[in-house]
Scaffold this active site. Structure first.
Site, PDB file in Angstrom:
ATOM      1  N   LYS A   1      -0.021  11.219   1.517  1.00 34.86           N
ATOM      2  CA  LYS A   1      -0.556  12.224   2.884  1.00 34.86           C
ATOM      3  C   LYS A   1       0.340  12.485   3.545  1.00 34.86           C
ATOM      4  O   LYS A   1       0.264  13.675   5.172  1.00 34.86           O
ATOM      5  CB  LYS A   1      -0.472  10.006   3.561  1.00 34.86           C
ATOM      6  CG  LYS A   1      -1.592   9.617   3.826  1.00 34.86           C
ATOM      7  CD  LYS A   1      -2.428   8.201   3.657  1.00 34.86           C
ATOM      8  CE  LYS A   1      -2.983   7.719   2.769  1.00 34.86           C
ATOM      9  NZ  LYS A   1      -3.273   6.144   3.206  1.00 34.86           N
TER      10      LYS A   1
ATOM     11  N   GLN B   1      -0.335   2.068   6.349  1.00 38.96           N
ATOM     12  CA  GLN B   1      -0.798   1.163   5.363  1.00 38.96           C
ATOM     13  C   GLN B   1      -1.533   0.288   4.695  1.00 38.96           C
ATOM     14  O   GLN B   1      -0.559  -0.450   4.921  1.00 38.96           O
ATOM     15  CB  GLN B   1       0.678   1.606   4.161  1.00 38.96           C
ATOM     16  CG  GLN B   1       0.439   2.436   2.632  1.00 38.96           C
ATOM     17  CD  GLN B   1      -0.980   3.386   2.765  1.00 38.96           C
ATOM     18  OE1 GLN B   1      -0.932   4.127   2.778  1.00 38.96           O
ATOM     19  NE2 GLN B   1      -2.246   3.115   2.118  1.00 38.96           N
TER      20      GLN B   1
ATOM     21  N   ASP C   1      -6.680   6.020  12.268  1.00 40.60           N
ATOM     22  CA  ASP C   1      -7.222   5.889  10.659  1.00 40.60           C
ATOM     23  C   ASP C   1      -8.043   4.436  11.340  1.00 40.60           C
ATOM     24  O   ASP C   1      -8.876   4.491  10.419  1.00 40.60           O
ATOM     25  CB  ASP C   1      -6.428   5.086  10.201  1.00 40.60           C
ATOM     26  CG  ASP C   1      -6.473   4.313   8.742  1.00 40.60           C
ATOM     27  OD1 ASP C   1      -7.060   5.757   8.108  1.00 40.60           O
ATOM     28  OD2 ASP C   1      -5.848   3.290   8.187  1.00 40.60           O
TER      29      ASP C   1
END
Length: 281
Positions: free
Chosen positions: A49, A93, A116
């Site tokens: 990412k 994450q 996200d």
């Protein structure tokens, strides 16, 4: 459906938007990535990412935290990033460790920086069609459907899986596009799952079980989106058998995965534009 090719084009568009924003405001869009512990898969995903950020003209601010961190310490870190005006988007994450209250950590992310799409605020906005950020994998799936001219309106859609950041929001996005949506999951009896899939015009597989969806259950001409990724580089759908019946199908890898990251980057620039008051005309 070629997710890799579509993702490349989306990243190129995002890079152009990021460069234009930097030119107009002097500020570069910034995504903060937060990694707890040293899980090999998570380390790889975050590295990937961050590399994509560089290609898209997005500054990456990486925060590595020890696996022993407490929920309270992680929440404090995420709140500090939420209050940092130089950070426009935040990615925590997953997974973060069983001893951590992951939901509490997600909720520490300010909604305007939740690129996200993991907070309850983002889910509510998505469900009610309000401004906000969609969960990245479902958002990427919808972009794929649009790119291949798949209109969900009036279609029967079956979502296999009900996670908070994949299955549930995927169903809500399809519902918002006037599909008739059925959720199945690991507790759905096999016969009922098979019957539902056989009737589906659109199948979203997101249950996390290798080859869980059988090819013979795919309706001829159906659109099959495999959002699963399991050991051995296989998805949740028996690809070879399903491909013989499906009208469109995503491969694993090369389908949904690249679109997830591309959507994350696009939403980071969206967030930066809004926070800087410089939304493009």
């Amino acid at each position: 459906m070629d997710g890799s090719g579509l993702a490349r084009r989306l990243v190129e568009e995002t890079a152009a938007r990021a460069a234009d924003l930097t030119r107009r405001t002097g500020a570069q869009p910034c995504l903060a990535t937060v990694l707890v512990g040293e899980d090999p898969a998570s380390v790889t995903y975050v590295r990937m990412k961050r590399a994509r950020c560089e290609k898209a003209g997005i500054r990456s601010h990486h925060v590595e935290l020890p696996a022993t961190i407490t929920t309270e310490e992680l929440v404090a870190t995420l709140r500090a990033l939420s209050e940092d005006p130089d950070v426009h988007g935040i990615l925590l994450q997953h997974p973060v460790g069983r001893h951590i209250d992951e939901r509490a950590a997600f909720e520490a992310i300010a909604p305007e920086k939740d690129v996200d799409g993991v907070t309850t605020s983002s889910f509510a906005s998505m469900s009610f069609g309000l401004p906000g950020f969609v969960s990245c994998t479902p958002g990427g799936i919808m972009r794929l459907l649009d790119a291949y001219d798949v209109d969900p309106a009036g279609k029967r859609a079956v979502v296999v899986g009900r996670s908070a950041i994949l299955g549930k929001p995927a169903g809500m996005l399809l519902l918002a596009r006037n599909a008739t949506v059925t959720y199945c999951h690991s507790y759905t009896p096999a016969a009922d799952l098979s019957a539902a899939v056989r009737e589906a015009d659109i199948v979203i597989a997101a249950v996390g079980r290798a080859r869980f969806i059988k090819g013979e259950d795919i309706k001829p001409g159906a659109v099959v989106v495999d959002a699963g990724y399991n050991e051995g580089n296989v998805g949740d759908v028996d690809f070879e058998a399903a491909a013989e019946r499906a009208g469109l199908i995503t491969p694993v890898p090369g389908g949904v995965g690249p679109m997830t990251i591309a959507t994350l980057l696009a939403q980071t620039v969206d967030a930066a534009e809004r926070q800087l008051g410089a939304t493009a005309a």
